[in-house]
Enzyme design. Structure first.
Site, PDB file in Angstrom:
ATOM      1  N   GLU A 195      85.219  -7.842  99.678  1.00 54.10           N
ATOM      2  CA  GLU A 195      85.620  -9.264  99.415  1.00 54.10           C
ATOM      3  C   GLU A 195      84.718 -10.223 100.211  1.00 54.10           C
ATOM      4  OE1 GLU A 195      87.445 -11.929  98.187  1.00 54.10           O
ATOM      5  OE2 GLU A 195      89.021 -10.803  96.953  1.00 54.10           O
ATOM      6  N   ASP A 196      84.499 -11.375  99.559  1.00 55.70           N
ATOM      7  CA  ASP A 196      83.847 -12.574 100.464  1.00 55.70           C
ATOM      8  C   ASP A 196      84.675 -13.531 100.822  1.00 55.70           C
ATOM      9  OD1 ASP A 196      84.282 -13.564  97.804  1.00 55.70           O
ATOM     10  OD2 ASP A 196      82.727 -15.278  98.464  1.00 55.70           O
ATOM     11  N   ASP A 231      85.996  -7.636  94.695  1.00 56.35           N
ATOM     12  CA  ASP A 231      86.166  -8.922  93.938  1.00 56.35           C
ATOM     13  C   ASP A 231      85.001  -9.289  93.171  1.00 56.35           C
ATOM     14  OD1 ASP A 231      86.866 -11.799  94.234  1.00 56.35           O
ATOM     15  OD2 ASP A 231      85.391 -12.051  95.839  1.00 56.35           O
ATOM     16  N   LEU A 232      84.983 -10.494  92.775  1.00 61.54           N
ATOM     17  CA  LEU A 232      83.483 -10.596  91.800  1.00 61.54           C
ATOM     18  C   LEU A 232      82.881 -11.856  92.280  1.00 61.54           C
ATOM     19  CD1 LEU A 232      83.617 -10.624  87.956  1.00 61.54           C
ATOM     20  CD2 LEU A 232      82.256 -12.090  89.354  1.00 61.54           C
ATOM     21  N   ASP A 233      83.538 -12.952  92.197  1.00 57.96           N
ATOM     22  CA  ASP A 233      83.010 -14.254  92.607  1.00 57.96           C
ATOM     23  C   ASP A 233      82.409 -13.986  94.108  1.00 57.96           C
ATOM     24  OD1 ASP A 233      83.008 -15.686  90.160  1.00 57.96           O
ATOM     25  OD2 ASP A 233      85.293 -15.920  90.948  1.00 57.96           O
ATOM     26  N   LYS A 289      95.724 -13.731  95.356  1.00 56.80           N
ATOM     27  CA  LYS A 289      95.679 -13.697  96.793  1.00 56.80           C
ATOM     28  C   LYS A 289      96.026 -14.750  97.706  1.00 56.80           C
ATOM     29  CE  LYS A 289      91.210 -11.492  94.803  1.00 56.80           C
ATOM     30  NZ  LYS A 289      89.780 -11.639  94.486  1.00 56.80           N
ATOM     31  N   THR A 292      78.659 -16.709  91.919  1.00 52.15           N
ATOM     32  CA  THR A 292      79.208 -17.652  90.957  1.00 52.15           C
ATOM     33  C   THR A 292      80.070 -18.651  91.891  1.00 52.15           C
ATOM     34  OG1 THR A 292      80.752 -15.798  90.713  1.00 52.15           O
ATOM     35  CG2 THR A 292      79.486 -16.554  88.654  1.00 52.15           C
ATOM     36  N   SER A 327      89.422  -9.656  90.637  1.00 48.08           N
ATOM     37  CA  SER A 327      89.286 -11.227  90.773  1.00 48.08           C
ATOM     38  C   SER A 327      90.307 -11.986  90.370  1.00 48.08           C
ATOM     39  CB  SER A 327      87.873 -11.338  89.891  1.00 48.08           C
ATOM     40  OG  SER A 327      87.659 -12.583  89.737  1.00 48.08           O
ATOM     41  N   ALA A 328      90.283 -13.076  91.046  1.00 47.40           N
ATOM     42  CA  ALA A 328      91.437 -14.192  90.259  1.00 47.40           C
ATOM     43  C   ALA A 328      90.750 -14.943  89.177  1.00 47.40           C
ATOM     44  CB  ALA A 328      91.485 -15.203  91.511  1.00 47.40           C
ATOM     45  N   LYS A 377      87.901 -20.206  97.896  1.00 43.97           N
ATOM     46  CA  LYS A 377      87.452 -18.800  97.493  1.00 43.97           C
ATOM     47  C   LYS A 377      88.700 -17.927  97.399  1.00 43.97           C
ATOM     48  CE  LYS A 377      82.677 -19.113  99.192  1.00 43.97           C
ATOM     49  NZ  LYS A 377      81.801 -18.501 100.091  1.00 43.97           N
TER      50      LYS A 377
HETATM   51  P1  B16 Z   1      88.541 -18.989  87.332  1.00 40.22           P
HETATM   52  P2  B16 Z   1      87.285 -13.955  92.931  1.00 40.22           P
HETATM   53  C1  B16 Z   1      88.079 -16.626  92.173  1.00 40.22           C
HETATM   54  O1  B16 Z   1      87.258 -15.334  92.009  1.00 40.22           O
HETATM   55  C2  B16 Z   1      87.168 -17.697  92.876  1.00 40.22           C
HETATM   56  O2  B16 Z   1      86.802 -17.129  94.155  1.00 40.22           O
HETATM   57  C3  B16 Z   1      87.689 -18.993  92.876  1.00 40.22           C
HETATM   58  O3  B16 Z   1      87.012 -19.910  93.603  1.00 40.22           O
HETATM   59  C4  B16 Z   1      88.323 -19.487  91.564  1.00 40.22           C
HETATM   60  O4  B16 Z   1      88.875 -20.498  91.568  1.00 40.22           O
HETATM   61  C5  B16 Z   1      89.355 -18.434  91.104  1.00 40.22           C
HETATM   62  O5  B16 Z   1      88.403 -17.116  90.794  1.00 40.22           O
HETATM   63  C6  B16 Z   1      89.682 -18.494  89.476  1.00 40.22           C
HETATM   64  O6  B16 Z   1      88.634 -18.569  88.705  1.00 40.22           O
HETATM   65  O7  B16 Z   1      88.867 -20.494  87.196  1.00 40.22           O
HETATM   66  O8  B16 Z   1      87.270 -18.558  86.621  1.00 40.22           O
HETATM   67  O9  B16 Z   1      89.720 -18.362  86.417  1.00 40.22           O
HETATM   68  O10 B16 Z   1      86.477 -14.376  94.002  1.00 40.22           O
HETATM   69  O11 B16 Z   1      88.836 -13.867  92.947  1.00 40.22           O
HETATM   70  O12 B16 Z   1      86.395 -13.271  92.037  1.00 40.22           O
HETATM   71 MG    MG Z   2      85.468 -14.074  95.919  1.00 41.19          MG
END
Ligand code: B16
Ligand code: MG
Length: 220
Positions: A170-171, A8-10, A146, A16, A115-116, A44
């Site tokens: 993942e977090d 996962d990224l964030d 997810k 982030t 990542s989402a 998240k």
């Molecule tokens: P964006 P991850 C997710 O990233 C975040 O945890 C989530 O808070 C965010 O809304 C989502 O990405 C979409 O991100 O608005 O930048 O497209 O944790 O899956 O890396």
């Molecule tokens: Mg995350």
């Protein structure tokens, strides 16, 4: 045998998750809705529009806006978020992550981002990590976000490794559920109780313990 690590990224590669919180909090305040860090845990790993929907439900305003208004709000949040990203520097990479990615590269074990976030490529560039990943799954390339397993399965498929040889990191609770639904070993980063409840095989308080040796022992 460990053949790939899907990250996962964030909240795993860098903090982030905190910038997402700041940007959502400001938007929510503009709408007269209060959100705190505990509520933020539910956002998240959840896509941008789904996060907005949850905030509106939380504030009792689920039916108060048109789809166009929601698009505009999501865009406003993203503009704020992207402006916060300008501060991001390579030093903001979580401890041990760059070292782990270099070790994986030396051993020929691909690292993938599931990542989402549509902002993932920009974040990786800011951290100067782009070339250490074999593949970044485009969030639009899968049907379900997810906690469905799609992003993780797509990542494994792209590099030609079966889920049984992958570890996911993942977090987020939704992210741990996604990794387990994909049939992979799940490493949680953060709060032990919540991540274990979501099915994490092991939880580390932060990324300092995330070494190749640790991961290899899990997948031995
Ligand atoms: P964006 P991850 C997710 O990233 C975040 O945890 C989530 O808070 C965010 O809304 C989502 O990405 C979409 O991100 O608005 O930048 O497209 O944790 O899956 O890396
Ligand atoms: Mg995350």
């Amino acid at each position: 045998e460990l053949k790939a690590v899907i990250f996962d990224l964030d909240g795993v590669i860098t903090d982030t998750a905190e910038y997402h919180f700041i940007a959502w909090k400001q938007l929510a305040e503009e709408l007269g809705i209060a959100i705190d860090r505990a509520f933020n845990e539910q956002l998240k790993g959840i896509s941008r529009m789904e996060s907005l929907e949850r905030i509106l439900v939380h504030g009792g305003k689920a039916d108060a806006y048109t789809p166009e208004e929601k698009e505009e709000m999501a865009q406003r949040k993203n503009e704020h978020y992207v402006s916060l990203l300008e501060r991001l520097k390579p030093e903001d990479t979580y401890p041990g992550i760059r070292e782990l990615l270099l070790e994986l590269q030396r051993e020929g074990i691909p690292a993938v981002i599931a990542s989402a976030s549509k902002n993932a490529p920009q974040i990786l560039r800011a951290l100067e990590l782009t070339e250490l990943f074999s593949y970044v799954v485009p969030p639009d390339s899968v049907k379900r976000g997810k906690p469905a397993p799609d992003l993780f399965l797509r990542g494994a498929e792209e590099i030609g490794v079966g889920p049984e040889a992958c570890i996911g990191v993942e977090d987020a609770q939704a992210g741990i559920e996604a990794i387990k639904a994909a049939g992979m070993i799940a490493v949680g980063i953060g709060e032990e109780a919540a991540l274990t409840a979501s099915g994490a095989d092991v939880v580390l308080p932060d990324t300092t313990g995330l070494t190749l040796r640790f991961l290899r022992e899990l997948r031995a």
